[in-house]
Design a protein around this motif. Sequence first.
Motif, PDB file in Angstrom:
ATOM      1  N   THR A  86      -4.010  13.393 -25.006  1.00  0.00           N
ATOM      2  CA  THR A  86      -5.439  13.571 -25.298  1.00  0.00           C
ATOM      3  C   THR A  86      -6.287  12.844 -24.263  1.00  0.00           C
ATOM      4  N   ARG A  87      -5.893  11.626 -23.946  1.00  0.00           N
ATOM      5  CA  ARG A  87      -6.617  10.852 -22.924  1.00  0.00           C
ATOM      6  C   ARG A  87      -6.485  11.509 -21.556  1.00  0.00           C
ATOM      7  N   LEU A  88      -5.306  12.037 -21.259  1.00  0.00           N
ATOM      8  CA  LEU A  88      -5.089  12.742 -20.001  1.00  0.00           C
ATOM      9  C   LEU A  88      -6.039  13.937 -19.892  1.00  0.00           C
ATOM     10  N   GLN A  89      -6.205  14.685 -20.974  1.00  0.00           N
ATOM     11  CA  GLN A  89      -7.097  15.841 -20.964  1.00  0.00           C
ATOM     12  C   GLN A  89      -8.545  15.420 -20.739  1.00  0.00           C
ATOM     13  N   ARG A  90      -8.959  14.279 -21.318  1.00  0.00           N
ATOM     14  CA  ARG A  90     -10.316  13.772 -21.090  1.00  0.00           C
ATOM     15  C   ARG A  90     -10.527  13.412 -19.622  1.00  0.00           C
ATOM     16  N   VAL A  91      -9.551  12.751 -19.029  1.00  0.00           N
ATOM     17  CA  VAL A  91      -9.651  12.383 -17.615  1.00  0.00           C
ATOM     18  C   VAL A  91      -9.655  13.644 -16.755  1.00  0.00           C
ATOM     19  N   GLN A  92      -8.821  14.591 -17.110  1.00  0.00           N
ATOM     20  CA  GLN A  92      -8.761  15.857 -16.373  1.00  0.00           C
ATOM     21  C   GLN A  92     -10.123  16.557 -16.426  1.00  0.00           C
ATOM     22  N   HIS A  93     -10.748  16.567 -17.586  1.00  0.00           N
ATOM     23  CA  HIS A  93     -12.064  17.190 -17.731  1.00  0.00           C
ATOM     24  C   HIS A  93     -13.096  16.465 -16.862  1.00  0.00           C
ATOM     25  N   TRP A  94     -13.012  15.129 -16.802  1.00  0.00           N
ATOM     26  CA  TRP A  94     -13.933  14.344 -15.979  1.00  0.00           C
ATOM     27  C   TRP A  94     -13.752  14.667 -14.497  1.00  0.00           C
ATOM     28  N   ILE A  95     -12.504  14.865 -14.067  1.00  0.00           N
ATOM     29  CA  ILE A  95     -12.205  15.113 -12.657  1.00  0.00           C
ATOM     30  C   ILE A  95     -12.653  16.509 -12.217  1.00  0.00           C
ATOM     31  N   THR A 140       0.828  -1.210   0.000  1.00  0.00           N
ATOM     32  CA  THR A 140       0.000   0.000   0.000  1.00  0.00           C
ATOM     33  C   THR A 140       0.861   1.259   0.000  1.00  0.00           C
ATOM     34  N   LEU A 141       1.864   1.307   0.861  1.00  0.00           N
ATOM     35  CA  LEU A 141       2.720   2.503   0.911  1.00  0.00           C
ATOM     36  C   LEU A 141       3.534   2.664  -0.370  1.00  0.00           C
ATOM     37  N   GLY A 142       4.092   1.577  -0.875  1.00  0.00           N
ATOM     38  CA  GLY A 142       4.864   1.662  -2.116  1.00  0.00           C
ATOM     39  C   GLY A 142       4.021   2.142  -3.275  1.00  0.00           C
ATOM     40  N   ASN A 143       2.826   1.590  -3.427  1.00  0.00           N
ATOM     41  CA  ASN A 143       1.957   1.967  -4.536  1.00  0.00           C
ATOM     42  C   ASN A 143       1.431   3.389  -4.363  1.00  0.00           C
ATOM     43  N   THR A 144       1.155   3.794  -3.132  1.00  0.00           N
ATOM     44  CA  THR A 144       0.697   5.164  -2.890  1.00  0.00           C
ATOM     45  C   THR A 144       1.806   6.163  -3.208  1.00  0.00           C
ATOM     46  N   LEU A 145       3.024   5.875  -2.790  1.00  0.00           N
ATOM     47  CA  LEU A 145       4.136   6.780  -3.111  1.00  0.00           C
ATOM     48  C   LEU A 145       4.389   6.842  -4.617  1.00  0.00           C
ATOM     49  N   GLY A 146       4.231   5.716  -5.290  1.00  0.00           N
ATOM     50  CA  GLY A 146       4.346   5.708  -6.749  1.00  0.00           C
ATOM     51  C   GLY A 146       3.269   6.556  -7.388  1.00  0.00           C
ATOM     52  N   GLY A 147       2.033   6.439  -6.902  1.00  0.00           N
ATOM     53  CA  GLY A 147       0.941   7.259  -7.400  1.00  0.00           C
ATOM     54  C   GLY A 147       1.176   8.741  -7.136  1.00  0.00           C
ATOM     55  N   MET A 148       1.749   9.049  -5.976  1.00  0.00           N
ATOM     56  CA  MET A 148       2.034  10.449  -5.663  1.00  0.00           C
ATOM     57  C   MET A 148       3.162  10.998  -6.534  1.00  0.00           C
ATOM     58  N   THR A 149       4.018  10.123  -7.037  1.00  0.00           N
ATOM     59  CA  THR A 149       5.034  10.544  -8.000  1.00  0.00           C
ATOM     60  C   THR A 149       4.358  11.015  -9.285  1.00  0.00           C
ATOM     61  N   THR A 188      -7.051   1.890 -10.322  1.00  0.00           N
ATOM     62  CA  THR A 188      -7.704   1.287 -11.472  1.00  0.00           C
ATOM     63  C   THR A 188      -6.730   1.102 -12.637  1.00  0.00           C
ATOM     64  N   PRO A 189      -6.586  -0.134 -13.139  1.00  0.00           N
ATOM     65  CA  PRO A 189      -5.693  -0.370 -14.281  1.00  0.00           C
ATOM     66  C   PRO A 189      -6.167   0.400 -15.520  1.00  0.00           C
ATOM     67  N   GLY A 190      -5.208   0.948 -16.233  1.00  0.00           N
ATOM     68  CA  GLY A 190      -5.503   1.634 -17.485  1.00  0.00           C
ATOM     69  C   GLY A 190      -5.830   3.100 -17.362  1.00  0.00           C
ATOM     70  N   VAL A 191      -6.368   3.509 -16.231  1.00  0.00           N
ATOM     71  CA  VAL A 191      -6.758   4.910 -16.075  1.00  0.00           C
ATOM     72  C   VAL A 191      -6.167   5.553 -14.816  1.00  0.00           C
ATOM     73  N   GLY A 192      -5.656   4.743 -13.899  1.00  0.00           N
ATOM     74  CA  GLY A 192      -5.153   5.255 -12.630  1.00  0.00           C
ATOM     75  C   GLY A 192      -4.058   6.298 -12.752  1.00  0.00           C
ATOM     76  N   ASP A 193      -3.074   6.041 -13.617  1.00  0.00           N
ATOM     77  CA  ASP A 193      -1.993   7.018 -13.798  1.00  0.00           C
ATOM     78  C   ASP A 193      -2.530   8.338 -14.329  1.00  0.00           C
ATOM     79  N   PHE A 194      -3.506   8.270 -15.216  1.00  0.00           N
ATOM     80  CA  PHE A 194      -4.107   9.478 -15.770  1.00  0.00           C
ATOM     81  C   PHE A 194      -4.797  10.287 -14.674  1.00  0.00           C
ATOM     82  N   ILE A 195      -5.483   9.593 -13.779  1.00  0.00           N
ATOM     83  CA  ILE A 195      -6.168  10.286 -12.687  1.00  0.00           C
ATOM     84  C   ILE A 195      -5.156  10.990 -11.793  1.00  0.00           C
ATOM     85  N   ALA A 196      -4.082  10.290 -11.423  1.00  0.00           N
ATOM     86  CA  ALA A 196      -3.067  10.882 -10.543  1.00  0.00           C
ATOM     87  C   ALA A 196      -2.427  12.108 -11.181  1.00  0.00           C
ATOM     88  N   VAL A 197      -2.053  11.998 -12.444  1.00  0.00           N
ATOM     89  CA  VAL A 197      -1.431  13.125 -13.140  1.00  0.00           C
ATOM     90  C   VAL A 197      -2.422  14.276 -13.283  1.00  0.00           C
TER      91      VAL A 197
END
Length: 148
Positions: free
Chosen positions: A80-89, A49-58, A102-111
Amino acid sequence: MDILISYGYIGVFIASFLAATVLPFSSEVVLTGVLLAGGSYWPCMVAATLGNTLGGMTCYALGRLGKIEWIKKYLRLDITRLQRVQHWIEGRGSWTAFFVFTPGVGDFIAVALGFLRARIGPVIFWMLIGKALRYWVWMELVYKVQGN
């Protein structure tokens, strides 16, 4: 993967961190290997949990820097996908960090949360909760399969 498994809890932490950032592999493989080799439940849970959370915070930090070229180069995310996720957030708030696992979209959400300058405290909280829930479910499945 065998090398990371041989490092035990530290290997779980490293695998979980890297899986949330730059390397395309599953931290669940290392976590499962350590559990099956006799690793204890709670140290594995905390390390993953801590490793994955720190990776996500990166990823969040790279988004907060706002350097598109770094995001393309290091995270290999489709802008383009990042901008779509950003608009959703937008307008939904920091609680969306819960879904960073979430696989496939998690990195986009964090960024995207970083780009949007979401408050770091709630982002860490929701990201930690989501990632802990993910690993809890996975570890329970491993124990159920191992028990059969």
